[in-house]
Design a protein around this motif. Structure first.
Motif, PDB file in Angstrom:
ATOM      1  N   ASN A 273       1.064  -1.379  -0.155  1.00  0.00           N
ATOM      2  CA  ASN A 273      -0.037  -0.140  -0.060  1.00  0.00           C
ATOM      3  C   ASN A 273       0.993   1.299  -0.074  1.00  0.00           C
ATOM      4  N   GLY A 274       1.890   1.187  -0.701  1.00  0.00           N
ATOM      5  CA  GLY A 274       2.854   2.496  -0.818  1.00  0.00           C
ATOM      6  C   GLY A 274       3.596   3.234   0.448  1.00  0.00           C
ATOM      7  N   GLY A 275       3.578   2.271   1.534  1.00  0.00           N
ATOM      8  CA  GLY A 275       4.254   2.636   2.655  1.00  0.00           C
ATOM      9  C   GLY A 275       3.303   3.500   3.523  1.00  0.00           C
ATOM     10  N   TYR A 276       1.987   2.931   3.489  1.00  0.00           N
ATOM     11  CA  TYR A 276       1.063   3.383   4.493  1.00  0.00           C
ATOM     12  C   TYR A 276       0.325   1.919   4.755  1.00  0.00           C
ATOM     13  N   PHE A 277      -0.554   1.831   5.787  1.00  0.00           N
ATOM     14  CA  PHE A 277      -1.335   0.535   6.069  1.00  0.00           C
ATOM     15  C   PHE A 277      -2.463   0.611   4.827  1.00  0.00           C
ATOM     16  N   VAL A 278      -2.776   1.635   4.353  1.00  0.00           N
ATOM     17  CA  VAL A 278      -4.211   1.538   3.639  1.00  0.00           C
ATOM     18  C   VAL A 278      -4.153   2.747   2.432  1.00  0.00           C
ATOM     19  N   ASN A 279      -4.156   2.099   1.306  1.00  0.00           N
ATOM     20  CA  ASN A 279      -4.455   2.831  -0.022  1.00  0.00           C
ATOM     21  C   ASN A 279      -3.389   4.183  -0.112  1.00  0.00           C
ATOM     22  N   GLY A 280      -2.106   3.960   0.235  1.00  0.00           N
ATOM     23  CA  GLY A 280      -1.074   4.885  -0.026  1.00  0.00           C
ATOM     24  C   GLY A 280      -1.241   6.308   0.582  1.00  0.00           C
ATOM     25  N   LYS A 281      -2.083   6.248   1.913  1.00  0.00           N
ATOM     26  CA  LYS A 281      -1.874   7.794   2.407  1.00  0.00           C
ATOM     27  C   LYS A 281      -2.249   7.704   3.852  1.00  0.00           C
ATOM     28  N   LEU A 282      -1.798   8.531   4.544  1.00  0.00           N
ATOM     29  CA  LEU A 282      -1.826   8.706   5.908  1.00  0.00           C
ATOM     30  C   LEU A 282      -3.141   8.190   6.583  1.00  0.00           C
ATOM     31  N   SER A 283      -3.449   7.416   7.531  1.00  0.00           N
ATOM     32  CA  SER A 283      -4.414   7.317   8.386  1.00  0.00           C
ATOM     33  C   SER A 283      -4.369   6.913   9.609  1.00  0.00           C
ATOM     34  N   TRP A 284      -5.336   6.769  10.421  1.00  0.00           N
ATOM     35  CA  TRP A 284      -5.389   6.665  11.899  1.00  0.00           C
ATOM     36  C   TRP A 284      -4.819   5.305  12.302  1.00  0.00           C
ATOM     37  N   ALA A 285      -4.811   4.245  11.369  1.00  0.00           N
ATOM     38  CA  ALA A 285      -4.087   3.112  11.546  1.00  0.00           C
ATOM     39  C   ALA A 285      -2.588   3.247  11.728  1.00  0.00           C
ATOM     40  N   ASP A 286      -1.869   4.012  10.715  1.00  0.00           N
ATOM     41  CA  ASP A 286      -0.559   4.148  10.830  1.00  0.00           C
ATOM     42  C   ASP A 286      -0.060   4.878  11.965  1.00  0.00           C
ATOM     43  N   ILE A 287      -0.968   6.097  12.559  1.00  0.00           N
ATOM     44  CA  ILE A 287      -0.838   6.768  13.846  1.00  0.00           C
ATOM     45  C   ILE A 287      -0.777   5.787  14.972  1.00  0.00           C
ATOM     46  N   LEU A 288      -1.885   4.895  15.072  1.00  0.00           N
ATOM     47  CA  LEU A 288      -1.901   4.082  16.091  1.00  0.00           C
ATOM     48  C   LEU A 288      -0.642   3.161  16.311  1.00  0.00           C
ATOM     49  N   TRP A 289      -0.298   2.564  15.210  1.00  0.00           N
ATOM     50  CA  TRP A 289       0.873   1.607  15.219  1.00  0.00           C
ATOM     51  C   TRP A 289       2.059   2.331  15.666  1.00  0.00           C
ATOM     52  N   THR A 290       2.250   3.715  15.208  1.00  0.00           N
ATOM     53  CA  THR A 290       3.501   4.542  15.762  1.00  0.00           C
ATOM     54  C   THR A 290       3.439   4.668  17.348  1.00  0.00           C
ATOM     55  N   ALA A 291       2.256   5.132  17.515  1.00  0.00           N
ATOM     56  CA  ALA A 291       1.939   5.305  18.999  1.00  0.00           C
ATOM     57  C   ALA A 291       2.213   4.149  19.833  1.00  0.00           C
ATOM     58  N   TYR A 292       1.717   3.013  19.334  1.00  0.00           N
ATOM     59  CA  TYR A 292       1.614   1.660  20.302  1.00  0.00           C
ATOM     60  C   TYR A 292       3.225   1.259  20.188  1.00  0.00           C
ATOM     61  N   CYS A 293       3.879   1.539  19.328  1.00  0.00           N
ATOM     62  CA  CYS A 293       5.284   0.983  19.116  1.00  0.00           C
ATOM     63  C   CYS A 293       6.155   1.717  20.397  1.00  0.00           C
ATOM     64  N   ASP A 294       5.662   2.865  20.780  1.00  0.00           N
ATOM     65  CA  ASP A 294       6.314   3.649  22.033  1.00  0.00           C
ATOM     66  C   ASP A 294       6.329   2.416  23.254  1.00  0.00           C
ATOM     67  N   TYR A 295       5.087   2.079  23.405  1.00  0.00           N
ATOM     68  CA  TYR A 295       4.748   1.375  24.499  1.00  0.00           C
ATOM     69  C   TYR A 295       5.072  -0.101  24.145  1.00  0.00           C
ATOM     70  N   LEU A 296       5.092  -0.574  23.083  1.00  0.00           N
ATOM     71  CA  LEU A 296       5.547  -2.217  22.737  1.00  0.00           C
ATOM     72  C   LEU A 296       7.092  -2.228  22.738  1.00  0.00           C
ATOM     73  N   SER A 297       7.700  -1.020  22.520  1.00  0.00           N
ATOM     74  CA  SER A 297       9.384  -1.149  22.621  1.00  0.00           C
ATOM     75  C   SER A 297       9.540  -1.274  24.160  1.00  0.00           C
ATOM     76  N   PHE A 298       8.958  -1.044  25.081  1.00  0.00           N
ATOM     77  CA  PHE A 298       9.010  -1.234  26.401  1.00  0.00           C
ATOM     78  C   PHE A 298       8.862  -2.727  26.743  1.00  0.00           C
ATOM     79  N   VAL A 299       7.391  -3.082  26.421  1.00  0.00           N
ATOM     80  CA  VAL A 299       7.092  -4.406  26.537  1.00  0.00           C
ATOM     81  C   VAL A 299       8.121  -5.303  26.117  1.00  0.00           C
ATOM     82  N   LEU A 300       8.602  -5.240  24.696  1.00  0.00           N
ATOM     83  CA  LEU A 300       9.501  -6.026  24.102  1.00  0.00           C
ATOM     84  C   LEU A 300      10.940  -5.821  24.423  1.00  0.00           C
ATOM     85  N   ALA A 301      11.267  -4.883  25.116  1.00  0.00           N
ATOM     86  CA  ALA A 301      12.519  -4.340  25.274  1.00  0.00           C
ATOM     87  C   ALA A 301      13.220  -4.165  24.008  1.00  0.00           C
ATOM     88  N   GLY A 302      12.845  -3.377  22.927  1.00  0.00           N
ATOM     89  CA  GLY A 302      13.446  -3.297  21.830  1.00  0.00           C
ATOM     90  C   GLY A 302      12.608  -2.795  20.707  1.00  0.00           C
TER      91      GLY A 302
END
Lengths: 202, 202
Positions: A139-168
């Motif tokens: 999808n051209g660098g985004y989750f859905v149809n080549g453009k920014l959506s709240w799915a991309d932002i959700l994943w990015t924000a969760y990664c702050d938290y998941l980096s802690f849980v996964l220690a990386g």
């Protein structure tokens, strides 16, 4: 003008996607952060005994994804039509399934149960990451149809938290996801939020 | 005209709210029901290895709530404005939190873990039922703002499944919820669907 007050713990977790979405959408908000010690006396005031909650013009709204979707609509981050919106929602729920599996394992206190939940979460993790990687590539660098959506932002924000849980970094072996997260973090409004947010351990 | 094909197991579960919503919205659909024995060979064809999936004009969509929300929009079951939509989404996610807690406990095979999960689910159950009862009472017999939405339909459809898990009517001590479910089941399109659907154990 409406006033937005977001109340959550002083961590990333379920509150961070909303903070990112409000920032990206250019909506000023009061970022209330509750200390864990103060939570027991606040809990019974919350609609379902949970946070985050959004207070909007004096009324309390709850459930992080419901709040996120509402903000996403305001920020034009919910696709261009109903089919795209459905794909964004499906992606969000899959991302949240993974987040939940990892979170449930991480916070479990019973060692035997924790080991079992860890097995479940760590079986899910590579499967979901590979699926997400393929989806973003297609999808051209985004989750859905080549453009920014709240799915991309959700994943990015969760990664702050998941980096802690996964220690990386969860994206370390998935270049498309890594690029996506870097791109979202570099959006001027999100970059400015990240720079000014309180530094927290998780 | 678009063609809708819904594929799920031959049970109520996560597929039934979509079947109810398609029926209520007057959308003709192919109701494909997969036998458990056939699932292993189909699983890898599914976007995230899960069902239900909706095939719409040849493309597969997944995640039951994403599909349900898409159909709800077509059936005018998603509120009259974005604030109502947020409340409907929050209600849906809370209903689904309860469904998930009960389902996770019910299907767990390890006896010790099952006992623990049962404790968690049965602590949630009365709290959620009381909250839902109060919400329906406050909102004129529906979950949100005195009118039918996909939250009401989701709860009613889940009750088919939860009645099996709980070996009894989840609403039996909650008169407002009981009335709501009876009202939804009596809607002509849903009544007609219930009468003609295959009889299944769960």
């Amino acid at each position: 003008m409406s006033t937005y007050k977001l109340t959550y713990f002083n961590v990333t977790g379920l509150g961070e996607p909303i903070r990112y979405l409000l920032s990206q959408s250019g909506i000023k908000f009061e970022d209330v952060r509750v200390e864990f010690d103060d939570w027991p006396k606040l809990k019974s005031n919350m609609p379902m005994g949970q946070m985050p909650v959004l207070e909007l013009d004096g009324k309390l709204y709850h459930q992080s994804k419901a709040i996120s979707r509402f903000i996403a609509k305001k920020g034009n981050l919910y696709g261009s039509n109903e089919l795209e919106a459905m794909e964004i929602d499906a992606t969000v729920d899959s991302i949240d399934d993974l987040r939940q599996a990892l979170s449930t394992y991480y916070w479990e206190k019973d060692p035997a149960l924790k080991e079992k939940l860890k097995g479940i979460a760590f079986e899910k993790l590579p499967f979901y990451l590979d699926k997400f990687e393929a989806q973003v590539k297609k999808n051209g660098g985004y989750f859905v149809n080549g453009k920014l959506s709240w799915a991309d932002i959700l994943w990015t924000a969760y990664c702050d938290y998941l980096s802690f849980v996964l220690a990386g970094d969860p994206n370390k072996d998935h270049p498309e996801l890594k690029k996506l997260v870097e791109k979202v973090r570099a959006l001027p409004n999100i970059k400015a939020y990240i720079e000014k947010r309180p530094k927290t351990q998780l």
